[in-house]
Design an enzyme around this catalytic site. Structure first.
Site, PDB file in Angstrom:
ATOM      1  N   ARG A 197      65.711  29.596  49.267  1.00  0.00           N
ATOM      2  CA  ARG A 197      65.489  28.191  48.945  1.00  0.00           C
ATOM      3  C   ARG A 197      66.817  27.505  48.651  1.00  0.00           C
ATOM      4  NH1 ARG A 197      61.128  30.580  45.416  1.00  0.00           N
ATOM      5  NH2 ARG A 197      59.160  30.287  46.546  1.00  0.00           N
TER       6      ARG A 197
ATOM      7  N   GLY B 174      55.548  34.917  43.920  1.00  0.00           N
ATOM      8  CA  GLY B 174      55.946  34.537  42.569  1.00  0.00           C
ATOM      9  C   GLY B 174      55.175  33.337  42.064  1.00  0.00           C
ATOM     10  N   GLU B 175      55.833  32.549  41.183  1.00  0.00           N
ATOM     11  CA  GLU B 175      55.259  31.298  40.669  1.00  0.00           C
ATOM     12  C   GLU B 175      53.956  31.516  39.894  1.00  0.00           C
ATOM     13  OE1 GLU B 175      54.964  28.571  43.991  1.00  0.00           O
ATOM     14  OE2 GLU B 175      56.775  29.411  44.879  1.00  0.00           O
ATOM     15  N   GLY B 176      53.776  32.703  39.328  1.00  0.00           N
ATOM     16  CA  GLY B 176      52.568  33.001  38.571  1.00  0.00           C
ATOM     17  C   GLY B 176      51.409  33.509  39.407  1.00  0.00           C
TER      18      GLY B 176
END
Length: 376
Positions: A82, A322-324
């Site tokens: 990213r 990711g990101e929860g």
């Protein structure tokens, strides 16, 4: 000099209630489903009993997803798939409901809270409730400079503590923890390597979007250089977070420790939350008893950290986003364990069963005698 000493948490955190857990184990022996037949759900149910200090587990009714967001200066080196400074786009995707975490949260009935601890963007791009806690705009490039000043690190840790208190006070009964960051896995891997005494190559993974070999080598070199800066400050967890952590990681660490103080159970997501948990363990050795590992993220640093804390992930589905997301996938499993522990009936006692059999036999005898009398 900071007024906050993370080692003080060691005196504030107690283990989940061991006596209640033993009573829950005994109750489990009496349920209609044979012990062991529900596999790890039994263990989860007993863990929840101890965490709730209640033999009969209460259902998980108010789960909350908490995502700490931040940008890391080390992303400028091309260690992430990213773009540097792009974490606000991840935040926007969650807010708009188009991320995996947002979809799963809706399906599991969990509400989502995003906390901007250190995004590198104009605050006007995001809602006030997200950006109002920001400690600083982006964290420093940890291979050549500190991520934060010591004062900023303390501010970030206290931010996480305050968020944990707010969640506990509002009735949150289980937290699903995650991060929204660019460059965060590099900082996390550095923390894990420093605390576990390993080399950069042992903990360097390819991130949620699978960087190529050249990016992996750049990431490995950045972690190696950051490690040289981390090792001299290993004796002070707050200084370690300031040196090679970041605002979002420091806030997550404070959040995890205060959740343990407030007896709020937490499901960890990937390598970032695992790294913060490892820092928390160094400060308070009982704290990991309040945490579950949601799933295997594929990051070698996560595996190293979880092994050090003796946390066994609930799931391994190959999810690396990711990101929860991984922690959210584990949430229905924990909810199922709570429901089964709460609602399964107990077997009739041996004495009660014998009495019931005698009553049935007596009833049968009376009925037979009446039948013979009618025949006569």
């Amino acid at each position: 000099m900071s007024s906050l000493n993370l080692d003080d948490f060691s005196d504030l955190i107690e283990r989940p209630d061991g006596g209640v857990r033993r009573d829950a184990e005994e109750r489990r022996e009496r349920l209609i489903v044979p012990p062991g037949a529900l596999g790890r759900l039994d263990e989860l149910g007993e863990w929840l009993s101890a965490a709730q200090a209640s033999v009969r587990v209460r259902p998980i009714e108010r789960p909350r997803v908490v995502l700490f967001a931040g940008d890391h200066g080390v992303a400028e080196l091309g260690v992430s798939a990213r773009p540097a400074g792009g974490a606000h786009r991840l935040v926007r995707a969650v807010l708009d409901g188009g991320s995996p975490a947002a979809v799963l949260a809706r399906r599991t009935g969990a509400t989502v809270r995003i906390v901007d601890a250190g995004l590198d963007c104009d605050p006007a791009l995001l809602p006030e409730e997200v950006v109002r806690h920001r400690v600083r705009r982006g964290s420093g490039r940890i291979d050549v400079e500190d991520a934060l000043t010591l004062e900023e690190a303390e501010q970030a840790v206290r931010l996480g503590m305050a968020i944990a208190d707010e969640e506990a006070d509002s009735g949150t009964d289980l937290v699903v923890l995650g991060d929204l960051s660019v460059g965060g896995t590099t900082a996390a891997a550095t923390l894990i390597a420093a605390l576990c005494g390993t080399d950069a190559s042992v903990v360097t993974g390819r991130g949620g979007e699978h960087i190529d070999d050249l990016a992996w080598m750049r990431k490995c070199a950045a972690i190696r250089d950051a490690l040289r800066r981390a090792r001299p400050v290993l004796g002070d967890q707050l200084e370690l977070l300031a040196t090679v952590g970041g605002a979002d990681l420091a806030a997550t660490t404070g959040f995890l420790l205060q959740c343990a103080v407030r007896r709020t159970p937490v499901i960890l997501d990937g390598v970032v939350s695992a790294a913060c948990a490892l820092v928390g363990q160094r400060a308070a050795f009982r704290a990991p008893d309040w945490w579950l590992a949601g799933q295997v993220s594929g990051e070698p640093g996560q595996a190293k950290a979880l092994d050090r804390m003796a946390l066994n992930p609930l799931l391994d589905q190959g999810v690396t986003v990711g990101e929860g997301t991984g922690a959210l996938l584990a949430l229905p499993l924990v909810q199922a364990a709570a429901a089964l522990a709460a609602e399964l009936p107990e077997r009739p006692s041996d004495q009660g069963a014998a009495a019931a059999e005698n009553e049935e036999a007596e009833t049968a005898g009376v009925t037979a005698a009446e039948s013979e009398s009618d025949t006569d």
